[in-house]
Write an enzyme that holds these catalytic residues in place. Structure first.
Site, PDB file in Angstrom:
ATOM      1  N   HIS A 195       0.889  -1.171   0.000  1.00 12.89           N
ATOM      2  CA  HIS A 195       0.000   0.000   0.000  1.00 12.89           C
ATOM      3  C   HIS A 195       0.918   1.209   0.000  1.00 12.89           C
ATOM      4  CE1 HIS A 195      -3.220   2.773   1.234  1.00 12.89           C
ATOM      5  NE2 HIS A 195      -2.312   3.282   2.051  1.00 12.89           N
ATOM      6  N   GLY A 231      -5.989   3.148  -1.105  1.00 14.31           N
ATOM      7  CA  GLY A 231      -5.473   4.346  -1.753  1.00 14.31           C
ATOM      8  C   GLY A 231      -6.262   4.819  -2.946  1.00 14.31           C
ATOM      9  N   PRO A 273      -9.544  -0.899   0.220  1.00 11.43           N
ATOM     10  CA  PRO A 273      -9.884   0.519   0.256  1.00 11.43           C
ATOM     11  C   PRO A 273     -10.611   0.925   1.536  1.00 11.43           C
ATOM     12  CG  PRO A 273     -11.480  -0.676  -1.060  1.00 11.43           C
ATOM     13  CD  PRO A 273     -10.526  -1.698  -0.521  1.00 11.43           C
ATOM     14  N   ARG A 311      -9.295  16.983   8.436  1.00 10.85           N
ATOM     15  CA  ARG A 311      -8.578  16.897   7.162  1.00 10.85           C
ATOM     16  C   ARG A 311      -8.125  18.257   6.624  1.00 10.85           C
ATOM     17  NH1 ARG A 311     -10.068  14.896   2.870  1.00 10.85           N
ATOM     18  NH2 ARG A 311      -8.244  13.598   2.496  1.00 10.85           N
ATOM     19  N   CYS A 344     -10.844  27.524  19.747  1.00  8.82           N
ATOM     20  CA  CYS A 344     -10.013  28.662  20.094  1.00  8.82           C
ATOM     21  C   CYS A 344      -8.628  28.455  19.491  1.00  8.82           C
ATOM     22  CB  CYS A 344      -9.955  28.756  21.611  1.00  8.82           C
ATOM     23  SG  CYS A 344      -9.362  30.328  22.150  1.00  8.82           S
TER      24      CYS A 344
HETATM   25  N1  LLP Z   1      -4.360  -0.089   3.708  1.00 11.10           N
HETATM   26  C1  LLP Z   1      -3.363   0.420   4.459  1.00 11.10           C
HETATM   27  C2  LLP Z   1      -2.260  -0.437   4.860  1.00 11.10           C
HETATM   28  C3  LLP Z   1      -3.403   1.783   4.832  1.00 11.10           C
HETATM   29  O1  LLP Z   1      -2.399   2.291   5.536  1.00 11.10           O
HETATM   30  C4  LLP Z   1      -4.488   2.589   4.434  1.00 11.10           C
HETATM   31  C5  LLP Z   1      -4.565   3.984   4.843  1.00 11.10           C
HETATM   32  C6  LLP Z   1      -5.524   1.994   3.660  1.00 11.10           C
HETATM   33  C7  LLP Z   1      -5.418   0.655   3.310  1.00 11.10           C
HETATM   34  C8  LLP Z   1      -6.721   2.747   3.205  1.00 11.10           C
HETATM   35  O2  LLP Z   1      -6.381   3.837   2.425  1.00 11.10           O
HETATM   36  P1  LLP Z   1      -7.539   4.613   1.632  1.00 11.10           P
HETATM   37  O3  LLP Z   1      -8.125   3.642   0.636  1.00 11.10           O
HETATM   38  O4  LLP Z   1      -8.564   5.008   2.641  1.00 11.10           O
HETATM   39  O5  LLP Z   1      -6.870   5.780   1.016  1.00 11.10           O
HETATM   40  N2  LLP Z   1      -6.144  10.388   7.227  1.00 11.10           N
HETATM   41  C9  LLP Z   1      -5.758  10.438   5.832  1.00 11.10           C
HETATM   42  C10 LLP Z   1      -5.591   9.053   5.246  1.00 11.10           C
HETATM   43  C11 LLP Z   1      -4.625   8.171   5.976  1.00 11.10           C
HETATM   44  C12 LLP Z   1      -4.649   6.775   5.460  1.00 11.10           C
HETATM   45  C13 LLP Z   1      -3.800   5.842   6.234  1.00 11.10           C
HETATM   46  N3  LLP Z   1      -3.778   4.520   5.705  1.00 11.10           N
HETATM   47  C14 LLP Z   1      -6.784  11.263   5.052  1.00 11.10           C
HETATM   48  O6  LLP Z   1      -7.698  11.805   5.673  1.00 11.10           O
HETATM   49  O7  LLP Z   1      -6.665  11.422   3.841  1.00 11.10           O
END
Ligand code: LLP
Length: 424
Positions: A195, A231, A273, A311, A344
């Site tokens: 990933h 991702g 995902p 975010r 604040c």
């Molecule tokens: N698999 C692994 C090993 C991961 O570390 C992550 C996300 C995912 C899957 C899922 O990724 P996604 O499909 O949701 O992009 N807080 C940040 C995102 C941090 C993601 C961390 N790991 C944001 O708000 O964009």
């Protein structure tokens, strides 16, 4: 029926999943997260070509959402003991083939190590020490390895999970040592996972295929599953394109087929995902409580802040914002406004770019008492919330088949203080 972003003007939103925003706000209070189950189901259906869709529940771990995905056929990823407990509470069995729950991490904290051993949860190891600590306690179990291919990509530096500035995964050149270590402990390496980051694009995602193929070939014939990680991007801005899933699948399917030919047996193709499944289903409803003109800037100040949606302050992320007028819609002019919260801290601004630069957004003229709807907020919204400024956690509602279910009630002030203790 859900209103799509194309159907509304992009600036006014009176309904979510067919229900009036104003009614939801009055019934459940604000700030309020609302999820549309139909959108989650539709996004899951988009991915049906993959053998396994493993929901990265870190994006939105409300039990009702995890359960919805389970009943829709998704399996689940857990990155902590807490997420394993949530997966079990949402009805996933601890083990099976393919493993219903996979623990993916770079460390075991002590709770997680005990839990995966006790419940026989499948482990995806992102460090040599995980192999060692697991192998010292169990034997004959299967594991998978998360590999850092030496490059990565993300929508922000903070969400890039590959390359030498990333702490994630077993460094690609150390795969051999990891395999030797696993064998030493009698652990069988049955899968490879990569990933590289969140919010990356097709071009970068496709590079992972060849890196993963190399790693799987090195790991050898015991490999029966590969995981493309998560991702997948979602459209946050009105004109953002939707990812071309057919091309994405074809690339991975090609990798899988070549590995099947090399190994002479089937290889399961998993995808993991978080955001893709839930981001677009989620809306944060908040009420405008003050409007001020500060020099050249008009501010709409709402009752949600970065304690609810972090975010923008963390990554400068863009979220669509629309107005839900308290009184029935009337034609309004548009103004350029900055949207801020109650905290604040000057960074408590929803309309900001990476680096903390405050920007204005075209929004309808509004009055105190109108509601704003912050959209595409289902992923990494509630879960990254906090009690900062002693703000209780918001409530969460899931709309399924026209019915709004309160799936997490608002935290009370007593609950917020319940873990504090006064010395005698
Ligand atoms: N698999 C692994 C090993 C991961 O570390 C992550 C996300 C995912 C899957 C899922 O990724 P996604 O499909 O949701 O992009 N807080 C940040 C995102 C941090 C993601 C961390 N790991 C944001 O708000 O964009």
């Amino acid at each position: 029926m859900s209103m799509s972003r194309e159907e509304d003007s992009g600036l006014v939103r009176e309904r979510i999943a067919g229900l009036q925003v104003v009614d939801l706000a009055k019934k459940f209070g604000t700030p309020l997260f609302v999820y549309d189950a139909a959108v989650i189901r539709a996004r899951l259906a988009d991915l049906r070509r993959f053998d396994v869709v493993r929901y990265a529940q870190k994006a939105c771990s409300n039990l009702a959402v995890v359960q919805l995905l389970r009943t829709g056929g998704a399996l689940v990823d857990a990155v902590s003991a807490g997420e394993i407990h949530r997966a079990l509470a949402a009805g996933y069995p601890p083990s099976g083939d393919p493993p219903p729950i996979v623990y993916t991490a770079d460390i075991f904290d002590r709770d997680a190590l005990e839990l995966v051993i006790e419940k026989n949860i499948h482990v995806n190891c992102g460090s040599r020490h995980m192999i060692e600590q697991y192998g010292e306690r169990v034997s004959g179990r299967e594991i998978t390895l998360r590999i850092n291919p030496g490059f990565g990509h993300g929508h922000s530096r903070k969400t890039n999970t590959g390359g030498d500035l990333s702490k994630h995964g077993i460094w690609h050149t150390q795969l051999h040592d990891a395999l030797v270590e696993a064998e030493h402990y009698g652990l069988s390496v049955t899968g490879i996972h990569m990933h590289i980051g969140s919010g990356t694009n097709l071009e970068h995602l496709s590079q992972v295929c060849s890196a993963l193929e190399q790693a799987a070939l090195e790991a050898g014939r015991n490999v029966r599953s590969i995981s493309a990680g998560g991702g997948l991007p979602v459209p946050y801005r009105p004109h953002d394109p939707r990812i071309d899933l057919a091309t994405y699948f074809d690339l991975w399917n090609g990798t899988r087929r070549r590995l099947e030919d090399a190994f002479g047996h089937g290889v399961r193709l998993e995808i993991e995902p978080g955001r893709y499944l839930v981001a677009e289903s989620g809306f944060l409803i908040c009420e405008i409580r003050a409007i001020k003109q500060q020099g050249d800037n008009l501010f709409y100040l709402v009752d949600a802040g970065f304690n609810n949606l972090a975010r923008p302050i963390l990554y400068g992320s863009y979220h669509p914002i629309s107005l839900a007028p308290r009184e029935t819609a009337m034609l309004r002019g548009t103004v350029e406004a900055v949207v801020g919260g109650p905290l604040c801290e000057s960074g408590d601004i929803f309309t900001q770019e990476e680096g903390g630069f405050v920007v204005k957004r075209s929004l309808p003229q509004a009055a105190v008492g109108d509601y704003l709807v912050i959209e595409v907020a289902g992923a990494y919204g509630f879960v990254m919330g906090s009690n900062y400024n002693s703000k209780p956690y918001a409530a969460e509602v899931l709309i399924a088949d026209g019915e709004p279910w309160l799936v997490r009630r608002r935290q009370t002030y007593e609950e917020m203080m319940a873990w504090d203790m006064l010395p005698d």
